[in-house]
Design a protein around this motif. Structure first.
Motif, PDB file in Angstrom:
ATOM      1  N   UNK A  88       0.855  -1.234  -0.134  1.00 31.11           N
ATOM      2  CA  UNK A  88       0.018  -0.006  -0.137  1.00 31.11           C
ATOM      3  C   UNK A  88       1.055   1.338   0.024  1.00 31.11           C
ATOM      4  N   UNK A  89       0.198   2.295  -0.276  1.00 30.29           N
ATOM      5  CA  UNK A  89       0.733   3.778  -0.292  1.00 30.29           C
ATOM      6  C   UNK A  89      -0.175   4.531   0.161  1.00 30.29           C
ATOM      7  N   UNK A  90       0.075   5.856   0.222  1.00 33.41           N
ATOM      8  CA  UNK A  90      -0.743   6.877   0.739  1.00 33.41           C
ATOM      9  C   UNK A  90      -2.139   6.966   0.076  1.00 33.41           C
ATOM     10  N   UNK A  91      -2.253   6.539  -1.347  1.00 32.01           N
ATOM     11  CA  UNK A  91      -3.542   6.803  -1.921  1.00 32.01           C
ATOM     12  C   UNK A  91      -4.118   5.469  -1.923  1.00 32.01           C
ATOM     13  N   UNK A  92      -3.584   4.441  -1.678  1.00 32.75           N
ATOM     14  CA  UNK A  92      -4.124   3.013  -1.658  1.00 32.75           C
ATOM     15  C   UNK A  92      -3.867   2.288  -0.228  1.00 32.75           C
ATOM     16  N   UNK A  93      -4.252   2.847   0.999  1.00 35.50           N
ATOM     17  CA  UNK A  93      -3.955   2.292   2.083  1.00 35.50           C
ATOM     18  C   UNK A  93      -4.650   0.892   2.369  1.00 35.50           C
ATOM     19  N   UNK A  94      -4.039   0.190   3.164  1.00 40.33           N
ATOM     20  CA  UNK A  94      -4.512  -1.258   3.442  1.00 40.33           C
ATOM     21  C   UNK A  94      -4.060  -1.287   5.006  1.00 40.33           C
ATOM     22  N   UNK A  95      -4.976  -1.219   5.928  1.00 41.69           N
ATOM     23  CA  UNK A  95      -4.780  -1.591   7.139  1.00 41.69           C
ATOM     24  C   UNK A  95      -4.736  -3.002   7.764  1.00 41.69           C
ATOM     25  N   UNK A 107      -8.079  -4.850  -2.762  1.00 38.81           N
ATOM     26  CA  UNK A 107      -6.857  -5.498  -3.034  1.00 38.81           C
ATOM     27  C   UNK A 107      -6.236  -5.802  -1.875  1.00 38.81           C
ATOM     28  N   UNK A 108      -5.707  -7.091  -1.587  1.00 39.02           N
ATOM     29  CA  UNK A 108      -5.283  -7.348  -0.311  1.00 39.02           C
ATOM     30  C   UNK A 108      -3.637  -7.115  -0.475  1.00 39.02           C
ATOM     31  N   UNK A 109      -3.172  -6.161  -0.277  1.00 45.25           N
ATOM     32  CA  UNK A 109      -1.577  -6.056  -0.253  1.00 45.25           C
ATOM     33  C   UNK A 109      -0.768  -6.652   0.790  1.00 45.25           C
ATOM     34  N   UNK A 110      -1.403  -6.293   2.042  1.00 46.76           N
ATOM     35  CA  UNK A 110      -0.878  -6.744   3.449  1.00 46.76           C
ATOM     36  C   UNK A 110      -1.199  -8.178   3.399  1.00 46.76           C
ATOM     37  N   UNK A 111      -2.371  -8.904   2.999  1.00 46.83           N
ATOM     38  CA  UNK A 111      -2.505 -10.167   3.039  1.00 46.83           C
ATOM     39  C   UNK A 111      -1.910 -10.989   2.184  1.00 46.83           C
ATOM     40  N   UNK A 112      -1.346 -10.636   0.820  1.00 43.37           N
ATOM     41  CA  UNK A 112      -0.239 -11.166   0.243  1.00 43.37           C
ATOM     42  C   UNK A 112       1.176 -10.992   0.708  1.00 43.37           C
ATOM     43  N   UNK A 113       1.256  -9.949   1.291  1.00 40.40           N
ATOM     44  CA  UNK A 113       2.636 -10.176   2.057  1.00 40.40           C
ATOM     45  C   UNK A 113       2.643 -11.042   3.215  1.00 40.40           C
ATOM     46  N   UNK A 114       1.523 -11.160   4.109  1.00 44.40           N
ATOM     47  CA  UNK A 114       1.447 -12.046   5.132  1.00 44.40           C
ATOM     48  C   UNK A 114       1.657 -13.760   4.429  1.00 44.40           C
ATOM     49  N   UNK A 115       0.938 -13.797   3.257  1.00 43.62           N
ATOM     50  CA  UNK A 115       0.885 -15.047   2.691  1.00 43.62           C
ATOM     51  C   UNK A 115       2.600 -15.478   2.199  1.00 43.62           C
ATOM     52  N   UNK A 116       3.121 -14.576   1.711  1.00 36.92           N
ATOM     53  CA  UNK A 116       4.575 -14.692   1.381  1.00 36.92           C
ATOM     54  C   UNK A 116       5.305 -14.829   2.475  1.00 36.92           C
ATOM     55  N   UNK A 117       5.064 -14.402   3.497  1.00 42.11           N
ATOM     56  CA  UNK A 117       5.862 -14.399   4.848  1.00 42.11           C
ATOM     57  C   UNK A 117       5.921 -15.990   5.392  1.00 42.11           C
ATOM     58  N   UNK A 118       4.497 -16.558   5.202  1.00 45.18           N
ATOM     59  CA  UNK A 118       4.361 -17.883   5.668  1.00 45.18           C
ATOM     60  C   UNK A 118       4.938 -18.596   4.755  1.00 45.18           C
TER      61      UNK A 118
END
Length: 167
Positions: A88-95, A107-118
């Motif tokens: 995410x960026x300032x215009x496309x926030x993902x809490x 759009x699940x930016x953080x969710x995709x990152x979480x999946x990558x970590x696992x």
């Protein structure tokens, strides 16, 4: 272990496995826990694409050959699309529960990152278990247990599958 002693190919394979596992040993238990997704974390495949340009932020290979997000430990909580947009960026926030675009898609930016970590942790556990089997060195088993424990701590609270499947 006997095969490693007898065969060049097995020795080469073992050397590569051990080298990769040694890199995982460089991560402290605190680092592993700190970088593990939090309790109740979202997980996603990242199928919606970049809301800026429509580019993909996933590459084939992860999730059983499906996709793996273009992420980096140096950019926690973010994905990068094939055209270089980091979200995410300032215009496309993902809490942590996704960003809803103007077209209504999430759009699940953080969710995709979480999946990558696992995915990384799973790959690391595979290599650590092989290194332990090849060497009997307890350090590999101990580091694998730290990773599995970190995942086990959040697992009961992560009750949804991929948040963006089948959308």
């Amino acid at each position: 272990r006997e095969n490693v002693k007898r065969s060049q190919w097995a020795g080469d394979y073992a050397g590569a496995v051990i080298k990769k596992a040694d890199q995982v040993l460089e991560r402290s238990p605190e680092w592993i826990r700190e970088h593990c997704p939090g309790k109740g974390a979202a997980f996603a495949c990242g199928k919606t694409g970049c809301p800026i340009c429509g580019g993909k932020w996933t590459i084939s290979g992860g999730w059983g050959g499906w996709t793996s997000a273009d992420c980096d430990w140096a950019r926690p909580g973010t994905v990068r699309c094939e055209n270089g947009h980091i979200l995410p960026d300032a215009e496309h926030p993902d809490p942590g529960e996704g960003y809803e675009g103007p077209d209504g898609r999430i759009h699940y930016f953080v969710g995709s990152y979480n999946a990558w970590v696992v995915e990384q942790y799973q790959d690391w556990c595979h290599g650590l278990s092989l290194a332990y089997s090849l060497t009997g060195d307890e350090r590999y088993a101990e580091q694998c247990s730290v990773i599995l424990d970190a995942i086990a701590e959040i697992y009961p609270t992560c009750t949804k599958g991929s948040w963006d499947y089948p959308s």
